[in-house]
Structure formats: structure tokens, C-alpha cells
Design an enzyme around this catalytic site. Sequence first.
Site, PDB file in Angstrom:
ATOM      1  N   GLU A  53     113.440  -4.852  75.545  1.00 18.21           N
ATOM      2  CA  GLU A  53     114.163  -3.707  76.133  1.00 18.21           C
ATOM      3  C   GLU A  53     115.052  -4.083  77.314  1.00 18.21           C
ATOM      4  O   GLU A  53     115.974  -3.342  77.667  1.00 18.21           O
ATOM      5  CB  GLU A  53     113.172  -2.634  76.585  1.00 18.21           C
ATOM      6  CG  GLU A  53     112.366  -3.021  77.837  1.00 18.21           C
ATOM      7  CD  GLU A  53     111.388  -1.933  78.294  1.00 18.21           C
ATOM      8  OE1 GLU A  53     110.653  -1.402  77.454  1.00 18.21           O
ATOM      9  OE2 GLU A  53     111.376  -1.646  79.504  1.00 18.21           O
ATOM     10  N   ARG A 112     103.630  -1.439  77.713  1.00 19.78           N
ATOM     11  CA  ARG A 112     104.641  -2.495  77.805  1.00 19.78           C
ATOM     12  C   ARG A 112     104.999  -2.932  76.389  1.00 19.78           C
ATOM     13  O   ARG A 112     104.126  -3.061  75.529  1.00 19.78           O
ATOM     14  CB  ARG A 112     104.134  -3.703  78.602  1.00 19.78           C
ATOM     15  CG  ARG A 112     104.141  -3.512  80.111  1.00 19.78           C
ATOM     16  CD  ARG A 112     105.559  -3.406  80.694  1.00 19.78           C
ATOM     17  NE  ARG A 112     105.565  -3.195  82.135  1.00 19.78           N
ATOM     18  CZ  ARG A 112     105.589  -2.014  82.740  1.00 19.78           C
ATOM     19  NH1 ARG A 112     105.613  -0.895  82.030  1.00 19.78           N
ATOM     20  NH2 ARG A 112     105.615  -1.933  84.056  1.00 19.78           N
ATOM     21  N   ASP A 159     107.777   4.103  73.863  1.00 19.71           N
ATOM     22  CA  ASP A 159     108.537   4.317  75.107  1.00 19.71           C
ATOM     23  C   ASP A 159     108.966   2.975  75.682  1.00 19.71           C
ATOM     24  O   ASP A 159     109.723   2.931  76.653  1.00 19.71           O
ATOM     25  CB  ASP A 159     107.669   5.076  76.128  1.00 19.71           C
ATOM     26  CG  ASP A 159     108.454   5.441  77.376  1.00 19.71           C
ATOM     27  OD1 ASP A 159     109.550   6.032  77.233  1.00 19.71           O
ATOM     28  OD2 ASP A 159     108.010   5.105  78.489  1.00 19.71           O
ATOM     29  N   HIS A 216     111.854   3.940  78.010  1.00 20.19           N
ATOM     30  CA  HIS A 216     110.996   3.694  79.171  1.00 20.19           C
ATOM     31  C   HIS A 216     111.082   4.871  80.159  1.00 20.19           C
ATOM     32  O   HIS A 216     111.361   4.700  81.347  1.00 20.19           O
ATOM     33  CB  HIS A 216     111.372   2.378  79.870  1.00 20.19           C
ATOM     34  CG  HIS A 216     110.212   1.746  80.573  1.00 20.19           C
ATOM     35  ND1 HIS A 216     109.905   0.421  80.458  1.00 20.19           N
ATOM     36  CD2 HIS A 216     109.273   2.267  81.400  1.00 20.19           C
ATOM     37  CE1 HIS A 216     108.834   0.151  81.185  1.00 20.19           C
ATOM     38  NE2 HIS A 216     108.432   1.256  81.763  1.00 20.19           N
TER      39      HIS A 216
HETATM   40  P1  NAI Z   1      95.225   0.541  85.248  1.00 14.98           P
HETATM   41  O1  NAI Z   1      95.224  -0.771  85.919  1.00 14.98           O
HETATM   42  O2  NAI Z   1      94.644   1.732  85.944  1.00 14.98           O
HETATM   43  O3  NAI Z   1      94.467   0.422  83.830  1.00 14.98           O
HETATM   44  C1  NAI Z   1      94.652  -0.656  82.956  1.00 14.98           C
HETATM   45  C2  NAI Z   1      93.375  -0.800  82.128  1.00 14.98           C
HETATM   46  O4  NAI Z   1      93.593  -1.847  81.190  1.00 14.98           O
HETATM   47  C3  NAI Z   1      92.158  -1.174  82.979  1.00 14.98           C
HETATM   48  O5  NAI Z   1      91.070  -0.336  82.671  1.00 14.98           O
HETATM   49  C4  NAI Z   1      91.880  -2.609  82.581  1.00 14.98           C
HETATM   50  O6  NAI Z   1      90.500  -2.945  82.618  1.00 14.98           O
HETATM   51  C5  NAI Z   1      92.402  -2.621  81.154  1.00 14.98           C
HETATM   52  N1  NAI Z   1      92.633  -3.973  80.657  1.00 14.98           N
HETATM   53  C6  NAI Z   1      92.968  -5.089  81.356  1.00 14.98           C
HETATM   54  N2  NAI Z   1      93.048  -6.155  80.528  1.00 14.98           N
HETATM   55  C7  NAI Z   1      92.760  -5.685  79.290  1.00 14.98           C
HETATM   56  C8  NAI Z   1      92.659  -6.301  78.022  1.00 14.98           C
HETATM   57  N3  NAI Z   1      92.848  -7.620  77.851  1.00 14.98           N
HETATM   58  N4  NAI Z   1      92.351  -5.518  76.951  1.00 14.98           N
HETATM   59  C9  NAI Z   1      92.116  -4.195  77.119  1.00 14.98           C
HETATM   60  N5  NAI Z   1      92.185  -3.560  78.288  1.00 14.98           N
HETATM   61  C10 NAI Z   1      92.501  -4.295  79.368  1.00 14.98           C
HETATM   62  O7  NAI Z   1      96.733   0.801  84.831  1.00 14.98           O
HETATM   63  P2  NAI Z   1      97.439   2.202  84.527  1.00 14.98           P
HETATM   64  O8  NAI Z   1      97.948   2.793  85.788  1.00 14.98           O
HETATM   65  O9  NAI Z   1      96.557   3.024  83.657  1.00 14.98           O
HETATM   66  O10 NAI Z   1      98.712   1.710  83.706  1.00 14.98           O
HETATM   67  C11 NAI Z   1      98.580   1.130  82.411  1.00 14.98           C
HETATM   68  C12 NAI Z   1      99.899   0.501  82.012  1.00 14.98           C
HETATM   69  O11 NAI Z   1     100.867   1.533  81.835  1.00 14.98           O
HETATM   70  C13 NAI Z   1     100.528  -0.437  83.062  1.00 14.98           C
HETATM   71  O12 NAI Z   1     100.054  -1.748  82.923  1.00 14.98           O
HETATM   72  C14 NAI Z   1     101.999  -0.352  82.769  1.00 14.98           C
HETATM   73  O13 NAI Z   1     102.350  -1.440  81.939  1.00 14.98           O
HETATM   74  C15 NAI Z   1     102.149   0.951  81.976  1.00 14.98           C
HETATM   75  N6  NAI Z   1     103.038   1.917  82.630  1.00 14.98           N
HETATM   76  C16 NAI Z   1     104.104   2.398  81.922  1.00 14.98           C
HETATM   77  C17 NAI Z   1     104.969   3.316  82.484  1.00 14.98           C
HETATM   78  C18 NAI Z   1     106.121   3.887  81.709  1.00 14.98           C
HETATM   79  O14 NAI Z   1     106.994   4.543  82.300  1.00 14.98           O
HETATM   80  N7  NAI Z   1     106.180   3.723  80.402  1.00 14.98           N
HETATM   81  C19 NAI Z   1     104.783   3.755  83.874  1.00 14.98           C
HETATM   82  C20 NAI Z   1     103.591   3.231  84.515  1.00 14.98           C
HETATM   83  C21 NAI Z   1     102.772   2.332  83.915  1.00 14.98           C
END
Ligand code: NAI
Length: 344
Positions: free
Chosen positions: A259, A230, A254, A291
Site C-alpha cells: 500500500e 497490517r 483496509d 487504511h
Molecule cells: P495491541 O498491542 O493492543 O494488541 C495486539 C495483540 O496481538 C496482542 O494481544 C498481542 O498479544 C497479539 N499478538 C502479538 N503477536 C502475535 C502473534 N504472533 N500472533 C497472534 N497474536 C499476536 O494492538 P491494537 O491496538 O489492538 O492494534 C492491533 C493492530 O491494529 C496494530 O498492530 C496495527 O497494526 C493495527 N492498526 C490499524 C489501524 C488502521 O487504521 N487500519 C489503526 C490502528 C492500529
Amino acid sequence: MKVAFFDTKPYDKPSFEHYGKEHDIQFKFLETKLTPDTVELAKGSDAVCVFVNDTVNAEVIDKLDTYGIKIIALRCAGYNNVDVEHAFGKIHVTHVPAYSPYAVAEHAAALLLTSVRRIHKAYNRTREFNFSLSGLTGFVLHGKTVGVIGTGRIGRLFIDICKGFGMHVIAYDKFPAKDSSIEYVSLDELFERSDIISLHCPLTEETKHVINQDAINKMKKGVVILNTSRGALIDAQALLEGLKDRKVGAACLDVYEEEADIFFEDRSNHILNDDVLSQLISMPNVIVTSHQAFLTKEALDNIAETTVNNLLSFYEKDGVCDNELCYHCHRIEECKKDRAEKCF
Ligand code: NAI
């Protein structure tokens, strides 16, 4: 079931039409984003379907509530644009937790390779029959240290890819994975030791501007920063200064904090009013994609199927919707979702 589908793009339609037809769901495809000014377009629908840059704040939620909307179905994973706490007790909110973590992890890897081997520069050169190699010297990933912030679904896949390149991986996560072989370190240590830093954590109050001036000061000279998560995880002004000072060697973005009114649209005939983004894009060592990390056939199909299933589980099944986003869940002892009931 009628669903007002905001911020529709041509690539959204085929998969949603397909799954909608199968389950008798009528999507009203609207090109506009959901905002307090456009929320009225949801009148007469049973649900709204929104994406990353729709505004789902308290004002919008209250209006949707008065229109009798029962569910806000996000067709994305991140939900920082939704006031889930305000929605509690009024409108259920669902999301698509993992539509293709591979798509995002692979895009991060694509950006990294493009950047360190200057593919973006070479592509433009050879199209103009410029076969010079000057200025295209890259570096080898093998043996470099990559620091991964957030080791959830996407972060872990990105780690696997990096290991395939023979990179040394260190990571920071607020909730480290328990039974994994990942080498967790503090954020400061990650900043100090990493040649490459990749962001895979959600945007929260805590993670906002996790990459700021202070963090950049601690990093190695020449560090490559990747953000496919993000935009607001990075203080873009601080990144710009870091690049100008040659402290940051390259950035691959990305996502971008501002954005919302820029990405996903063709702005080629407009003057970009965002000076920070303009300067970033003008730099030879910055790659910006709009994105796009999720955008694969597999992900689009998965997004549509899961969103439709979220809607169906809400309307047709008495049980819990596994993908409901409830700020209340797991904070209270008597979590209804844990008892396979609706959250309210
Ligand atoms: P997920 O929920 O599986 O993993 C997120 C990780 O971040 C978890 O291990 C969690 O413990 C950790 N986390 C939470 N708070 C934290 C903090 N304060 N400091 C460090 N780590 C922390 O999520 P996933 O599926 O891996 O997605 C990650 C991110 O990718 C999403 O939040 C979304 O913003 C982004 N995303 C971007 C896309 C794009 O097209 N560019 C598409 C899909 C997701």
C-alpha cells in the site's frame, strides 16, 4: 521545539496545529514521505513526526542522528516501518499506542456488514435507479463463528461487537489474555472452524503472511477474511487465488502489503501498476478501503494530543515517556523504563 512532520494530509493539520500552539511546538508540515531521499528535509528540526508508510530504516535513522534529531514521534500505533533496534542508543522512538481502538473495531464491523449484506453493491445500484435484488442475497451473522487473531485493544472490542450480533467467538493470540472468558484455540483450529476471520495482531516476522495458501487451504469454503491491521499479514497473491477458487467467499481489506505508494493518495487519473490489487478491487466480493479504519474525529484529536504529550515528556520532563518504543525494554532485568528513567 521544531518538528518536521512527514507525509502530511489535510486532515492532520487542524488538530496538530491546535495542540502545537498550546505548547509552543512548531510543526513543519511536509507532504513528502520520509525516505532516505527526503530525510534531509529534517535538518534543523529537533524531532520528526512520521506515519505508517514513512521509511524509518537504518539509513534514515543514521542520517537523522547526524542532524541531531533526538526523537522520532510516530503518530500511529503500528511501528513495523521503524528499525527500533537500530534506533536504540541513538534516537528515541515514541508512538500512539491506542488512539481510538473503537474506530478500528467499528470499521472492521462496518466492512463485515457491508460485505455480508452487499451494501456496496446496493448503494451503486439504487443511485442508478436499479432496484433489482438479484445477486444481493446475504447471510445472517447471528450464530456464525468468528475467529479473531490478536486479542489486544482492538481485537477485544471487535469481539464485543461480534458478541452483540450473537456470533460465536474463538480467538488466537500468542499471549492470550489471562483473566478473560475468550475461547482461545490454536491457529489451525481457528482456520478450520471460522466462518469469518478478522486480523488484529501486529505485523512481525512471525505474523507476516499468517494468511497464506496453507492457511486458506485449511479454512471453510466461503470464509470471509477481514484485515484492518497490517497488509503483510496476508499473502495477497494467495488470497487472490483463494477468491478465484471460490474457497474464500469475501475479503475486506483496509490495508494491503504494497500500500505504501498507493494508499492515502488520489490515483484516479493513473493506471494502477499493481495487478494483484487491481484484480482484488475488480471482484464483487472484495471491499478495499484505503487504511481508513482509524480516521475519525476522535482518533485524530487523540493522535495529536498524545503525540504532542510524547514530545513534551521527552523534552520537558526528566521522567520516562510511557509511549517510548524500546526494543530493549522488558528483555533485560534492569529495564530503565521500569525505573521511570529514559531508555538510554
Ligand atoms: P495491541 O498491542 O493492543 O494488541 C495486539 C495483540 O496481538 C496482542 O494481544 C498481542 O498479544 C497479539 N499478538 C502479538 N503477536 C502475535 C502473534 N504472533 N500472533 C497472534 N497474536 C499476536 O494492538 P491494537 O491496538 O489492538 O492494534 C492491533 C493492530 O491494529 C496494530 O498492530 C496495527 O497494526 C493495527 N492498526 C490499524 C489501524 C488502521 O487504521 N487500519 C489503526 C490502528 C492500529
